[in-house]
Design a protein around this motif. Structure first.
Motif, mmCIF file in Angstrom:
data_model
loop_
_atom_site.group_PDB
_atom_site.id
_atom_site.type_symbol
_atom_site.label_atom_id
_atom_site.label_comp_id
_atom_site.label_asym_id
_atom_site.label_seq_id
_atom_site.Cartn_x
_atom_site.Cartn_y
_atom_site.Cartn_z
ATOM 1 N N GLY A 114 5.442 5.455 22.649
ATOM 2 C CA GLY A 114 5.226 4.248 23.648
ATOM 3 C C GLY A 114 5.178 2.969 22.730
ATOM 4 N N TYR A 115 5.904 2.956 21.733
ATOM 5 C CA TYR A 115 6.102 1.580 21.004
ATOM 6 C C TYR A 115 4.888 1.402 20.483
ATOM 7 C CZ TYR A 115 10.957 1.236 22.861
ATOM 8 O OH TYR A 115 12.179 1.543 23.405
ATOM 9 N N ARG A 116 4.029 2.218 20.058
ATOM 10 C CA ARG A 116 2.894 2.107 19.382
ATOM 11 C C ARG A 116 3.229 2.148 17.895
ATOM 12 N NH1 ARG A 116 -1.980 2.698 22.016
ATOM 13 N NH2 ARG A 116 -1.704 3.096 24.291
ATOM 14 N N TYR A 117 2.497 1.123 17.036
ATOM 15 C CA TYR A 117 2.570 1.228 15.709
ATOM 16 C C TYR A 117 1.497 1.839 15.040
ATOM 17 C CZ TYR A 117 5.823 -2.900 16.388
ATOM 18 O OH TYR A 117 6.969 -3.504 16.834
ATOM 19 N N ARG A 118 1.928 2.737 14.196
ATOM 20 C CA ARG A 118 0.895 3.496 13.463
ATOM 21 C C ARG A 118 1.509 3.989 11.880
ATOM 22 N NH1 ARG A 118 2.370 9.101 13.607
ATOM 23 N NH2 ARG A 118 4.168 9.646 14.671
ATOM 24 N N ILE A 119 0.579 4.415 11.287
ATOM 25 C CA ILE A 119 1.079 4.868 10.048
ATOM 26 C C ILE A 119 1.350 6.321 10.036
ATOM 27 C CG2 ILE A 119 -0.109 5.490 7.460
ATOM 28 C CD1 ILE A 119 -2.186 3.188 8.137
ATOM 29 N N PHE A 163 0.716 -1.259 -0.004
ATOM 30 C CA PHE A 163 -0.060 0.012 -0.001
ATOM 31 C C PHE A 163 0.747 1.267 -0.009
ATOM 32 C CE2 PHE A 163 -2.657 -3.278 1.464
ATOM 33 C CZ PHE A 163 -3.923 -3.140 0.828
ATOM 34 N N ASP A 164 2.021 0.947 -0.003
ATOM 35 C CA ASP A 164 3.185 2.209 0.002
ATOM 36 C C ASP A 164 2.697 3.258 1.023
ATOM 37 O OD1 ASP A 164 5.005 3.833 -1.053
ATOM 38 O OD2 ASP A 164 3.581 5.110 -2.460
ATOM 39 N N ILE A 165 2.602 2.581 2.031
ATOM 40 C CA ILE A 165 2.643 3.278 3.439
ATOM 41 C C ILE A 165 3.805 3.126 4.265
ATOM 42 C CG2 ILE A 165 0.059 3.235 3.365
ATOM 43 C CD1 ILE A 165 0.061 1.017 5.225
ATOM 44 N N GLN A 166 3.967 4.152 5.375
ATOM 45 C CA GLN A 166 4.853 3.915 6.223
ATOM 46 C C GLN A 166 4.406 3.753 7.835
ATOM 47 O OE1 GLN A 166 7.426 7.540 6.307
ATOM 48 N NE2 GLN A 166 7.258 7.295 3.859
ATOM 49 N N ILE A 167 4.987 2.801 8.290
ATOM 50 C CA ILE A 167 4.481 2.142 9.670
ATOM 51 C C ILE A 167 5.521 2.234 10.631
ATOM 52 C CG2 ILE A 167 3.525 0.483 10.968
ATOM 53 C CD1 ILE A 167 2.285 -0.731 8.469
ATOM 54 N N SER A 168 5.586 2.856 11.587
ATOM 55 C CA SER A 168 6.632 3.011 12.663
ATOM 56 C C SER A 168 6.438 2.638 14.077
ATOM 57 C CB SER A 168 7.119 4.388 12.452
ATOM 58 O OG SER A 168 6.534 5.257 13.297
ATOM 59 N N SER A 169 7.096 2.321 14.894
ATOM 60 C CA SER A 169 6.944 2.450 16.256
ATOM 61 C C SER A 169 8.350 3.097 17.030
ATOM 62 C CB SER A 169 6.730 0.884 16.468
ATOM 63 O OG SER A 169 6.506 0.730 18.174
ATOM 64 N N ASP A 170 8.231 3.967 17.794
ATOM 65 C CA ASP A 170 9.250 4.137 18.612
ATOM 66 C C ASP A 170 9.040 4.777 19.930
ATOM 67 O OD1 ASP A 170 8.466 7.330 18.781
ATOM 68 O OD2 ASP A 170 8.615 7.483 16.686
ATOM 69 N N VAL A 171 10.073 4.678 21.057
ATOM 70 C CA VAL A 171 9.621 4.951 22.263
ATOM 71 C C VAL A 171 9.047 6.329 22.732
ATOM 72 C CG1 VAL A 171 11.890 6.299 22.627
ATOM 73 C CG2 VAL A 171 11.147 5.067 24.538
ATOM 74 N N ARG A 172 9.034 7.231 21.662
ATOM 75 C CA ARG A 172 8.226 8.505 22.130
ATOM 76 C C ARG A 172 7.044 8.326 22.143
ATOM 77 N NH1 ARG A 172 11.638 12.396 17.798
ATOM 78 N NH2 ARG A 172 11.095 10.425 16.835
#
Length: 322
Positions: A70-75, A59-68
């Motif tokens: 709360g390690y939540r995966y989001r688009i 789907f050509d989207i970017q998914i990330s999860s970082d400590v800032r």
């Protein structure tokens, strides 16, 4: 494969409906409760990571999860996606499908606006567009007694009022047209897929004009009709009353992307749109009945009046000369 696809669509739907994101633990917990996971299989972190990568690529989207976060995966590129109508539509469609699959009780409570005809030709058209292949259509319009063959460079597809259309350059001129008129300029035509009898790809290819997009082609159009050789875009002033809250509806669902509210009064507003006053635009104005009034330009107002008089004749009503 079926479970594989279901899991991907389910994860995508959760990402789409939760803009702030979910943690892996939350995904894992929800996966254990969903009706899709009837066998109650686990969601290993490695499998979860593989799904995220596949969704990003598909789907050509970017998914990330970082400590800032709360390690939540989001688009992370959600705002950019919302500006891309096609991708946003695809994502929302898959997300809704995932939710319906997740809850069987919703399946009999959601109705889509169906497109009854022409869907079978759409994938073939898109495949030819991808390869820039000329297509051969056997096409029969409503006013034709017999179908005719059309050679077409398929530039765009668009859905409008429950019909798919293919738009492109017609290479073979209509019968009776003079040879000197058979040029590409002004030869862009639209064809409704519900009137296509058959379609096949030819061996010929074409080049898309640089910078020519579906958005630029339809920029001045209300709907599917684009006739620059007949009509130019006009600044049209429309009065919308508070009858049935029409002006509120127009605020939420503009007639055209160019719409602006230029006057706001106690019981009505004046809106301006810059658009070609084509047949489908006039029909849309008429569909709002006495709730709207075209103020200018005068020839557009007169065209609406002409249709109102025709309607009055059908119902046996006497009309005033206005």
């Amino acid at each position: 494969m079926k479970d594989y696809l279901r899991r991907h669509i389910w994860i995508l739907s959760k990402l789409y409906e939760n803009p702030k994101g979910l943690t892996y633990k939350e995904f894992e917990y929800e996966w254990g409760r969903t009706e899709l996971n009837s066998l109650k299989t686990p969601l290993p972190k490695r499998t979860f990571a593989d799904c995220l990568r596949a969704i990003e690529e598909a789907f050509d989207i970017q998914i990330s999860s970082d400590v800032r976060n709360g390690y939540r995966y989001r688009i992370v590129n959600r705002e950019w996606l919302e500006k891309d109508n096609v991708k946003d539509w695809l994502l929302s469609a898959f997300a809704v499908n995932g939710l319906l699959q997740d809850s069987k009780g919703l399946r009999d409570r959601v109705m889509y606006e169906t497109i009854p005809y022409g869907n079978g030709h759409l994938l073939k058209i898109l495949e030819c567009m991808k390869k820039n292949q000329v297509v051969n259509l056997l096409y029969q319009d409503f006013f034709d007694d017999e179908p005719c063959e059309i050679l077409l460079e398929p530039y765009f597809v668009r859905v409008f009022h429950q019909r798919w259309y293919v738009i492109g350059v017609m290479l073979n001129a209509p019968e009776g047209e003079e040879p000197e008129e058979r040029t590409k300029q002004g030869r862009i035509r639209r064809y409704a897929l519900d009137r296509v009898h058959r379609i096949f790809a030819t061996e010929d290819t074409f080049k898309m004009p640089r910078g020519f997009t579906v958005d630029s082609y339809f920029a001045d159009a209300f709907g599917i009709i684009v006739e620059p050789e007949v009509l130019k875009a006009e600044r049209i002033r429309i009065k919308a009353t508070d009858i049935n809250h029409r002006r509120d509806y127009l605020r939420k669902l503009p007639i055209h992307w160019s719409q602006r509210e230029v006057e706001n009064h106690s019981d009505y507003s004046i809106f301006e749109v810059t658009v070609m006053p084509t047949y489908d635009f006039i029909q849309h104005i008429l569909s709002m009945s006495s709730e709207v009034e075209v103020l200018s330009p005068n020839y557009v107002r007169e065209e609406v009046v002409r249709w109102v008089k025709e309607i009055a004749k059908i119902y046996g009503l006497k009309t005033l000369d206005f």
